[in-house]
Scaffold this active site. Structure first.
Site, PDB file in Angstrom:
ATOM      1  N   SER A 138       0.860  -1.183   0.000  1.00  0.00           N
ATOM      2  CA  SER A 138       0.000   0.000   0.000  1.00  0.00           C
ATOM      3  C   SER A 138       0.895   1.231   0.000  1.00  0.00           C
ATOM      4  O   SER A 138       2.054   1.170   0.435  1.00  0.00           O
ATOM      5  CB  SER A 138      -0.885   0.017   1.248  1.00  0.00           C
ATOM      6  OG  SER A 138      -1.551   1.262   1.383  1.00  0.00           O
ATOM      7  N   TYR A 151      -1.596  -1.286  10.815  1.00  0.00           N
ATOM      8  CA  TYR A 151      -1.824  -1.684   9.421  1.00  0.00           C
ATOM      9  C   TYR A 151      -0.745  -1.077   8.537  1.00  0.00           C
ATOM     10  O   TYR A 151      -0.135  -1.771   7.711  1.00  0.00           O
ATOM     11  CB  TYR A 151      -3.200  -1.228   8.957  1.00  0.00           C
ATOM     12  CG  TYR A 151      -3.432  -1.390   7.472  1.00  0.00           C
ATOM     13  CD1 TYR A 151      -3.847  -2.608   6.950  1.00  0.00           C
ATOM     14  CD2 TYR A 151      -3.240  -0.316   6.591  1.00  0.00           C
ATOM     15  CE1 TYR A 151      -4.054  -2.762   5.581  1.00  0.00           C
ATOM     16  CE2 TYR A 151      -3.442  -0.462   5.234  1.00  0.00           C
ATOM     17  CZ  TYR A 151      -3.851  -1.682   4.728  1.00  0.00           C
ATOM     18  OH  TYR A 151      -4.047  -1.830   3.373  1.00  0.00           O
TER      19      TYR A 151
END
Length: 253
Positions: A138, A151
């Site tokens: 990401s 995360y």
């Protein structure tokens, strides 16, 4: 990588980016095997895509990873592409007590899941004339979101691990690619319809086009600014991004 004629196993493929990639590869003449925790969703995807196969797998479970990957090697001897896409994105609060159970589950799913699956399949992949490990990270691997701090940290770890994998496997037939998506409007958290998010269809189309010639990372144009912001001046960008999220919060479902 060639976009047809592969045998591909992709985790977390019952929705969002995982399903989008699975269907894109399926439509290009690849043998695609999707993995996911929920049989009903696996059945839904395979019904919509005749010829696609599915296996139930919880990537947070070492025992399931060992069992499923052994079965995959036996049933699909030509398996040459692994896409580690499964992940979860709970919000956390680093200013308060740690939710230990949530944190352990997050690390097991987002970090140890891909690491364990790669380890279980690596010897099989090295036997193929051309093979790929494609890790889904990401842009928050580079510029983290404070509301999803752990995360973001797992995605940073996947980026780092991909760099090590790529170098370590440089003299084998296995190439390592990393897809680093921007904010894509999927149900990873919930589909918000927020105009700041990239829609899934153009993301998949651009990603597939980039995969054809990629040798390291795949970052669509919408993610380039954050990807390129990492470095000595990243602190200002981290502050700006996170303050913007506070000032303009996500619409709630």
């Amino acid at each position: 990588m060639k976009l047809s004629g592969n045998t591909i196993f992709i985790t977390g493929a019952t929705s969002g980016i995982g399903r989008g990639l699975a269907e894109a590869f399926h439509s290009r003449g690849n043998k695609v095997i999707i993995g996911g925790r929920r049989k009903a969703l696996l059945d839904e995807v395979t019904r919509a895509n005749p010829g696609m196969d599915a296996v139930e797998i919880d990537v947070s479970s070492p025992a399931q990873i060992a069992s499923v990957t052994e079965s995959l090697k036996q049933k699909y001897p030509a398996l040459n592409v692994l896409i580690t896409n499964a992940g979860i994105m709970p919000f956390d609060d680093v200013t308060g007590p740690l939710d230990d159970a949530q944190a352990v589950h997050l690390v097991n799913t987002n970090l140890l899941g891909p690491v364990r699956i790669s380890g279980a399949l690596i010897e099989h992949l090295k036997k193929q004339p051309e093979a790929f490990i494609i890790n889904n990270s990401s842009v928050v691997a580079y510029i983290p979101m404070s509301m999803a701090a752990l995360y973001s940290a797992t995605k940073a770890a996947i980026h780092s691990y991909s760099l090590s994998q790529r170098f370590a496997l440089r003299e084998t037939s296995v190439q390592v690619l990393e897809i680093a998506p921007p904010w894509v409007d999927t149900d990873l958290i919930y589909k918000s319809g927020d105009a700041r998010a990239m829609q899934l269809e153009p993301f998949i189309a651009e990603t597939m086009a980039l995969l054809e010639t990629a040798s390291t990372e795949v970052v669509v144009e919408a993610g380039q600014q954050l990807r390129n912001s990492a470095g000595p001046n990243e602190h200002e960008v981290v502050n700006y991004l996170n303050q913007m999220i506070i000032d303009n919060p996500l619409p709630m479902p």
